[in-house]
Design a protein around this motif. Structure first.
Motif, mmCIF file in Angstrom:
data_model
loop_
_atom_site.group_PDB
_atom_site.id
_atom_site.type_symbol
_atom_site.label_atom_id
_atom_site.label_comp_id
_atom_site.label_asym_id
_atom_site.label_seq_id
_atom_site.Cartn_x
_atom_site.Cartn_y
_atom_site.Cartn_z
ATOM 1 N N PRO A 19 0.697 -1.068 -0.077
ATOM 2 C CA PRO A 19 0.208 -0.050 -0.028
ATOM 3 C C PRO A 19 0.783 1.217 -0.103
ATOM 4 O O PRO A 19 0.588 2.171 -0.542
ATOM 5 N N ALA A 20 1.950 1.235 0.776
ATOM 6 C CA ALA A 20 2.854 2.400 0.608
ATOM 7 C C ALA A 20 3.357 2.619 -0.712
ATOM 8 O O ALA A 20 3.469 3.722 -0.910
ATOM 9 N N GLU A 21 3.800 1.644 -1.342
ATOM 10 C CA GLU A 21 4.328 1.897 -2.813
ATOM 11 C C GLU A 21 3.393 2.344 -3.634
ATOM 12 O O GLU A 21 3.670 2.753 -4.776
ATOM 13 N N ILE A 22 2.031 1.922 -3.325
ATOM 14 C CA ILE A 22 0.955 2.529 -4.244
ATOM 15 C C ILE A 22 0.640 4.017 -4.034
ATOM 16 O O ILE A 22 0.360 4.734 -4.971
ATOM 17 N N ILE A 23 0.500 4.267 -2.699
ATOM 18 C CA ILE A 23 0.241 5.630 -2.490
ATOM 19 C C ILE A 23 1.180 6.764 -2.290
ATOM 20 O O ILE A 23 1.053 7.823 -2.876
ATOM 21 N N VAL A 24 2.354 6.363 -1.790
ATOM 22 C CA VAL A 24 3.286 7.319 -1.628
ATOM 23 C C VAL A 24 3.987 7.917 -2.802
ATOM 24 O O VAL A 24 4.217 9.112 -3.100
ATOM 25 N N PRO A 25 4.482 7.155 -3.938
ATOM 26 C CA PRO A 25 5.070 7.465 -4.935
ATOM 27 C C PRO A 25 4.027 8.423 -5.834
ATOM 28 O O PRO A 25 4.424 9.429 -6.446
ATOM 29 N N PHE A 26 2.823 8.130 -5.653
ATOM 30 C CA PHE A 26 1.761 8.990 -6.480
ATOM 31 C C PHE A 26 1.717 10.310 -6.220
ATOM 32 O O PHE A 26 1.532 11.107 -6.718
ATOM 33 N N ALA A 27 1.763 10.207 -4.691
ATOM 34 C CA ALA A 27 1.568 11.509 -3.841
ATOM 35 C C ALA A 27 3.022 12.295 -4.242
ATOM 36 O O ALA A 27 2.819 13.554 -4.168
ATOM 37 N N VAL A 28 3.990 11.723 -3.899
ATOM 38 C CA VAL A 28 5.327 12.344 -3.906
ATOM 39 C C VAL A 28 5.621 12.785 -5.538
ATOM 40 O O VAL A 28 6.169 13.962 -5.664
ATOM 41 N N SER A 29 4.874 12.361 -6.403
ATOM 42 C CA SER A 29 5.546 12.688 -7.624
ATOM 43 C C SER A 29 4.826 14.127 -8.035
ATOM 44 O O SER A 29 4.854 14.728 -9.242
ATOM 45 N N ARG A 30 4.011 14.569 -7.093
ATOM 46 C CA ARG A 30 2.818 15.519 -7.539
ATOM 47 C C ARG A 30 3.688 16.971 -6.661
ATOM 48 O O ARG A 30 2.813 18.006 -6.429
ATOM 49 N N VAL A 31 4.556 16.943 -5.965
ATOM 50 C CA VAL A 31 5.137 18.048 -5.073
ATOM 51 C C VAL A 31 6.869 18.188 -5.520
ATOM 52 O O VAL A 31 7.330 17.308 -6.285
ATOM 53 N N SER A 32 7.195 19.170 -5.182
ATOM 54 C CA SER A 32 8.553 19.393 -5.466
ATOM 55 C C SER A 32 9.421 18.467 -4.750
ATOM 56 O O SER A 32 9.090 17.707 -3.646
ATOM 57 N N LYS A 33 10.834 18.511 -5.268
ATOM 58 C CA LYS A 33 11.737 17.411 -4.460
ATOM 59 C C LYS A 33 11.949 17.933 -3.242
ATOM 60 O O LYS A 33 12.259 16.944 -2.292
ATOM 61 N N HIS A 34 11.912 19.106 -2.977
ATOM 62 C CA HIS A 34 12.183 19.598 -1.338
ATOM 63 C C HIS A 34 11.283 19.089 -0.452
ATOM 64 O O HIS A 34 11.564 18.617 0.794
ATOM 65 N N TRP A 35 9.986 18.804 -0.941
ATOM 66 C CA TRP A 35 8.929 18.307 0.002
ATOM 67 C C TRP A 35 8.753 16.921 -0.050
ATOM 68 O O TRP A 35 7.965 16.223 0.490
ATOM 69 N N ALA A 36 9.376 16.250 -1.069
ATOM 70 C CA ALA A 36 9.111 14.724 -1.444
ATOM 71 C C ALA A 36 9.408 13.812 0.034
ATOM 72 O O ALA A 36 8.553 13.059 0.345
ATOM 73 N N LEU A 37 10.481 13.960 0.766
ATOM 74 C CA LEU A 37 10.730 13.256 1.786
ATOM 75 C C LEU A 37 9.771 13.443 3.123
ATOM 76 O O LEU A 37 9.146 12.557 3.487
ATOM 77 N N PRO A 38 9.517 14.750 3.531
ATOM 78 C CA PRO A 38 8.532 15.069 4.510
ATOM 79 C C PRO A 38 6.978 14.328 4.084
ATOM 80 O O PRO A 38 6.654 13.858 5.075
ATOM 81 N N LEU A 39 6.655 14.610 2.819
ATOM 82 C CA LEU A 39 5.464 13.929 2.414
ATOM 83 C C LEU A 39 5.420 12.335 2.529
ATOM 84 O O LEU A 39 4.378 11.851 2.984
ATOM 85 N N ASP A 40 6.655 11.884 2.172
ATOM 86 C CA ASP A 40 6.631 10.546 2.111
ATOM 87 C C ASP A 40 6.481 9.974 3.397
ATOM 88 O O ASP A 40 5.544 8.990 3.805
ATOM 89 N N LEU A 41 7.439 10.282 4.390
ATOM 90 C CA LEU A 41 7.029 9.925 5.629
ATOM 91 C C LEU A 41 5.737 10.338 6.508
ATOM 92 O O LEU A 41 5.093 9.689 7.343
ATOM 93 N N SER A 42 5.191 11.428 6.189
ATOM 94 C CA SER A 42 4.013 11.787 6.738
ATOM 95 C C SER A 42 2.613 10.620 6.327
ATOM 96 O O SER A 42 1.992 10.416 7.115
ATOM 97 N N ILE A 43 2.839 10.336 5.164
ATOM 98 C CA ILE A 43 1.782 9.442 4.546
ATOM 99 C C ILE A 43 2.132 8.216 5.252
ATOM 100 O O ILE A 43 0.966 7.484 5.565
ATOM 101 N N ARG A 44 3.237 7.695 5.083
ATOM 102 C CA ARG A 44 3.381 6.566 6.224
ATOM 103 C C ARG A 44 3.071 6.479 7.364
ATOM 104 O O ARG A 44 2.421 5.569 8.024
ATOM 105 N N LEU A 45 3.415 7.499 8.160
ATOM 106 C CA LEU A 45 2.871 7.813 9.578
ATOM 107 C C LEU A 45 1.241 7.665 9.597
ATOM 108 O O LEU A 45 1.027 7.174 10.553
#
Length: 511
Positions: free
Chosen positions: A389-415
């Motif tokens: 589920p993380a690999e389905i949702i996280v990359p889809f969301a991360v691809s829609r933000v800038s690289k600067h926000w990629a890691l915080p968004l990734d960890l936030s979604i997993r949380l």
């Protein structure tokens, strides 16, 4: 049957024991992955709109993960393939998980005669549906000259080949429906794991002061209640978060191996215990009330839900022509194990059987260690189930933000996703009903409803025997009735006030 080599973009990850617990999930769109976890396997298809180099890196990472050799390149993997024995082992591993521990209670809900017979029938039908899926995927590979199709794509092409123009125009929804049910299944597995962890650890902690070295005393243990099982669920949350933050598949290989070893040792010790001292079974009902049979159906489907593993395994075999024989052999072994554990567990403990048979083990350190080993194995398996589920949702969301926000968004979604599974487990702290609900709601659709309909749409234009159409229709109707009735019965039991939550989580008698 034509041997198909793996295309660029197909990769498989984390083939481990569980199941029932069986199947990791499948997403909707162009980067393809296959992940297999303790409860099953999954084919991921993600339209993440990532740069091609990122997609390729993910694929190469997953490709080497299947065989536990991270240094092996995808090209060498294609030429090697896996043997018949390795395929059989992977198939067995994907079916043996938490589901098997709930089968004794499921047999109680069906009856000592009806339960094993129903498990035999469900095992046969589920295996046949797996074979249908493999045949349909092979047919479209031949038609479209494609080396590999996952579950979602096979359904999509099946709808395109169907007789209805409306279905042809909306074929992409077939892939999305399959992906939805696979995601629900994976999140359901995570919820089941949390409830299982809390119930078993609570029982060990409640009896820690009275646990002995001898397992032969015939005395009743009065548990010292520590805290509510929901608090135990919350206590696992930090560890689950740390596991969810692991994004390296090579690290997950270690968790997979540890989970396999701990659960295998636990099952061996558990089996040798339940075959000892089986009482007179004549007091047990041959057929239980039909009001509880839907709960049996849901738990059985949860255990057999590993249909997502068949296409990745068939594609990875050196000689794919032998896969049907391996499939029927492996599922025959699984069905025999399910019937054996389910029937013997019910015979051993009778009406005192708990939602997980580990909760019936006596209060000595040998059998308390079985619970702790299974707790450790399931805890390690959580990250494998969560990965899809993380690999389905996280990359889809991360691809829609800038690289600067990629890691915080990734960890936030997993949380957020881990907290969601924990909240759902707290809201539904009954292991038997969670098993039945997940099995009835999502596993029935994946394992019984979709494959027979897929066979009709695939072969209808070529001419089908009326008996085959009737057979497929009856299987799909059976799955649909089980989905509706099983989901209703589980939800009805969940909303009813219950007074035995504490009892079901407490330490049982020393035998």
């Amino acid at each position: 049957m034509m041997k198909r080599t793996e295309p660029e973009g197909t990769a498989e990850a984390a083939q481990t024991s569980s199941s029932q617990e069986a199947s990791l999930s499948e997403a909707v769109m162009p980067v393809t992955k296959s992940a297999q976890g303790p409860q099953g396997a999954v084919d991921l298809k993600l339209d993440l709109r990532c740069p091609p180099e990122n997609a390729k890196k993910l694929q190469n990472k997953d490709s080497s993960f299947l065989n536990g050799n991270p240094s092996e390149s995808p090209d060498s993997e294609k030429t090697k393939g896996i043997t018949e024995f390795q395929t059989l082992v992977h198939l067995l591993k994907s079916n043996i998980g938490t589901g098997i521990l709930g089968l004794p209670l499921a047999v109680r809900n069906a009856g000592i005669l009806m339960g094993p017979l129903s498990l035999l029938a469900i095992g046969f039908i589920s295996t046949h549906c797996m074979y249908i899926l493999v045949r349909c995927a092979q047919r479209f590979c031949h038609r479209l000259n494609k080396p590999f199709l996952d579950y979602g794509d096979t359904v999509m092409y099946g709808l395109k080949a169907g007789p209805s123009a409306w279905l042809q125009n909306h074929a992409h929804w077939g892939r999305r429906i399959v992906s939805f049910f696979l995601i629900v299944t994976q999140l359901g597995f995570c919820c089941v794991y949390i409830v299982f962890l809390a119930d078993n650890l609570k029982q060990v902690m409640d009896a820690v002061n009275s646990t002995t070295n001898s397992c032969h005393y015939n005395e009743t243990v009065i548990p010292t209640h520590t805290m509510d099982s929901r608090l135990y669920m919350l206590s696992f949350l930090p560890f689950l978060l740390l596991l969810a933050f692991v994004r390296n598949l090579r690290v997950l290989t270690i968790f997979s191996m540890l989970a396999n070893i701990s659960m295998l040792v636990s099952l061996i010790i558990l089996t040798q215990y339940i075959v000892q001292g089986i009482p007179d079974p004549r007091g047990l009902p041959l057929v239980a009330s039909w009001n509880t049979y839907p709960l049996f159906f849901g738990t059985a489907m949860f255990s057999f839900e590993s249909i997502g593993v068949v296409l990745p395994l068939e594609n990875k075999m050196k000689d794919a022509r032998r896969f049907p024989a391996i499939l029927y052999l492996g599922m025959s072994i699984v069905t025999a194990m399910y019937i054996g554990i389910g029937a013997l567990g019910y015979l051993r403990f009778g009406n005192d059987i708990k939602a997980s048979i580990t909760l019936n083990l006596p209060n000595c350190w040998l059998y308390q260690s079985v619970k702790l080993l299974y707790v450790f194995g399931i805890l390690c398996s959580y990250s494998l189930q969560f990965y899809v589920p993380a690999e389905i949702i996280v990359p889809f969301a991360v691809s829609r933000v800038s690289k600067h926000w990629a890691l915080p968004l990734d960890l936030s979604i997993r949380l957020a996703m881990v907290c969601l599974t924990c909240i759902l487990a707290i809201l539904i702290p009954r292991l038997d009903l969670v098993l039945s609900l997940v099995g009835s709601m999502s596993s029935s659709a994946l394992a019984l409803i979709i494959p027979p309909l897929l066979e009709i749409t695939t072969y209808y234009s070529e001419g089908m025997s009326p008996l085959t159409i009737i057979k497929d229709a009856l299987i799909s109707i059976l799955g649909f009735v089980g989905l509706v009735v099983g989901t209703y019965q589980a939800l009805d039991n969940l909303i009813q006030p219950t007074d035995h939550l504490t009892i079901s989580n407490s330490t049982i008698f020393t035998q």
